[in-house]
Design a protein around this motif. Structure first.
Motif, PDB file in Angstrom:
ATOM      1  N   CYS A  30       0.830  -1.213   0.000  1.00  0.00           N
ATOM      2  CA  CYS A  30       0.000   0.000   0.000  1.00  0.00           C
ATOM      3  C   CYS A  30       0.862   1.260   0.000  1.00  0.00           C
ATOM      4  O   CYS A  30       0.471   2.304  -0.526  1.00  0.00           O
ATOM      5  N   CYS A  31       2.041   1.172   0.620  1.00  0.00           N
ATOM      6  CA  CYS A  31       2.866   2.367   0.844  1.00  0.00           C
ATOM      7  C   CYS A  31       4.242   2.325   0.200  1.00  0.00           C
ATOM      8  O   CYS A  31       4.927   3.341   0.169  1.00  0.00           O
ATOM      9  N   CYS A  81       4.035   1.724   7.818  1.00  0.00           N
ATOM     10  CA  CYS A  81       3.801   3.088   7.348  1.00  0.00           C
ATOM     11  C   CYS A  81       2.353   3.531   7.602  1.00  0.00           C
ATOM     12  O   CYS A  81       2.103   4.688   7.934  1.00  0.00           O
ATOM     13  N   CYS A  82       1.392   2.609   7.491  1.00  0.00           N
ATOM     14  CA  CYS A  82      -0.035   2.942   7.715  1.00  0.00           C
ATOM     15  C   CYS A  82      -0.375   3.036   9.200  1.00  0.00           C
ATOM     16  O   CYS A  82      -1.181   3.860   9.603  1.00  0.00           O
ATOM     17  N   CYS A 116       1.235  -3.035   8.088  1.00  0.00           N
ATOM     18  CA  CYS A 116       2.043  -2.006   7.444  1.00  0.00           C
ATOM     19  C   CYS A 116       2.576  -1.002   8.465  1.00  0.00           C
ATOM     20  O   CYS A 116       1.807  -0.321   9.146  1.00  0.00           O
TER      21      CYS A 116
END
Ligand SMILES: [Zn+2]
Length: 232
Positions: free
Chosen positions: A152-153, A206-207, A204
């Motif tokens: 996603c990131c 980052c999320c 994640c």
């Protein structure tokens, strides 16, 4: 204390996992000691190295070797492979990179690798899994990918994307992303691991700001601790 761990690793008699950020920035090594103590792990029995995004593996094949290693200055490497080393373990630090845990179902052999994208591109997951295979162990091997930056990131530039298998790279809104889970899975299967023994949850860094540090998100040098240890 929140630890992201794998049930099958615990069932193999190993203690380990990745700690959430609530325990603090683990670059401050003094913060690690009370964590090990709380888990009944002697802190001096956890080995450390200086991570360089390489494909270098350190092999520890006996408690004597571990003791010798513990007295040396920090070596440069990015993966640990332990065989027949009860009473010893090791740690890595990450913030978006993949903490990769490998072990056999009896906990006789185990490994822990710091796999940034550079290490993955240099096939560190494959090389670490192969090293466990070549230790002569015939038991099934398992893998767990701790929290890291997910597809996603993990946006990359073309010169990075081209270092990965086509099936791990995809495009979205004119941007390029790499799926490290897919790439590592591929390498571990190439090394002979059964697909169902590779556990890669989509957590994640980052999320999930509440639980994880992320270099990509914050650009601050803060690290999560991952460790693996085989009790005596
Ligand atoms: Zn994400």
């Amino acid at each position: 204390m929140k630890i992201y761990a794998d049930n099958q690793m615990l069932a193999a008699g190993l203690i380990g996992g990745t700690l959430s950020r609530q325990t603090g920035n683990m670059r401050e090594t003094a913060l690690q000691t009370p964590i090990y103590q709380e888990l009944d792990i002697p802190p001096e029995k956890i080995l450390h190295f200086h991570q360089t995004h390489s494909d270098k593996i350190i092999f520890i094949s006996s408690p004597d070797e571990a003791r010798t290693f513990a007295q040396k200055p920090l070596q440069e490497a990015d993966a640990w492979v332990f065989t027949n080393c009860p009473g010893w373990g090791a740690a890595v630090l990450t913030a978006d990179c993949v903490p990769l845990f490998l072990w056999d179902n009896t906990g006789t052999v185990f490994a822990l690798a710091h796999c940034g994208w550079r290490g993955v591109a240099k096939k560190l997951p494959y090389k670490t899994a192969l090293a466990l295979k070549q230790s002569g162990i015939k038991n099934p091997l398992f893998a767990f990918l701790g929290p890291h930056i997910q597809k996603c990131c993990f946006e990359v530039q073309p010169d990075t994307a081209c270092q990965f298998s086509a099936q791990s790279v995809f495009h979205r809104d004119g941007k390029i992303f790499v799926d490290l889970n897919a790439e590592i899975r591929l390498q571990l299967e190439q090394a002979g691991l059964a697909p169902e023994n590779i556990h890669a949850p989509n957590r994640c860094t980052c999320c999930d700001k509440e639980n994880f540090f992320s270099w990509r998100r914050d650009h601050i040098r803060q690290n999560l601790l991952s460790f693996i240890y085989k009790p005596l």
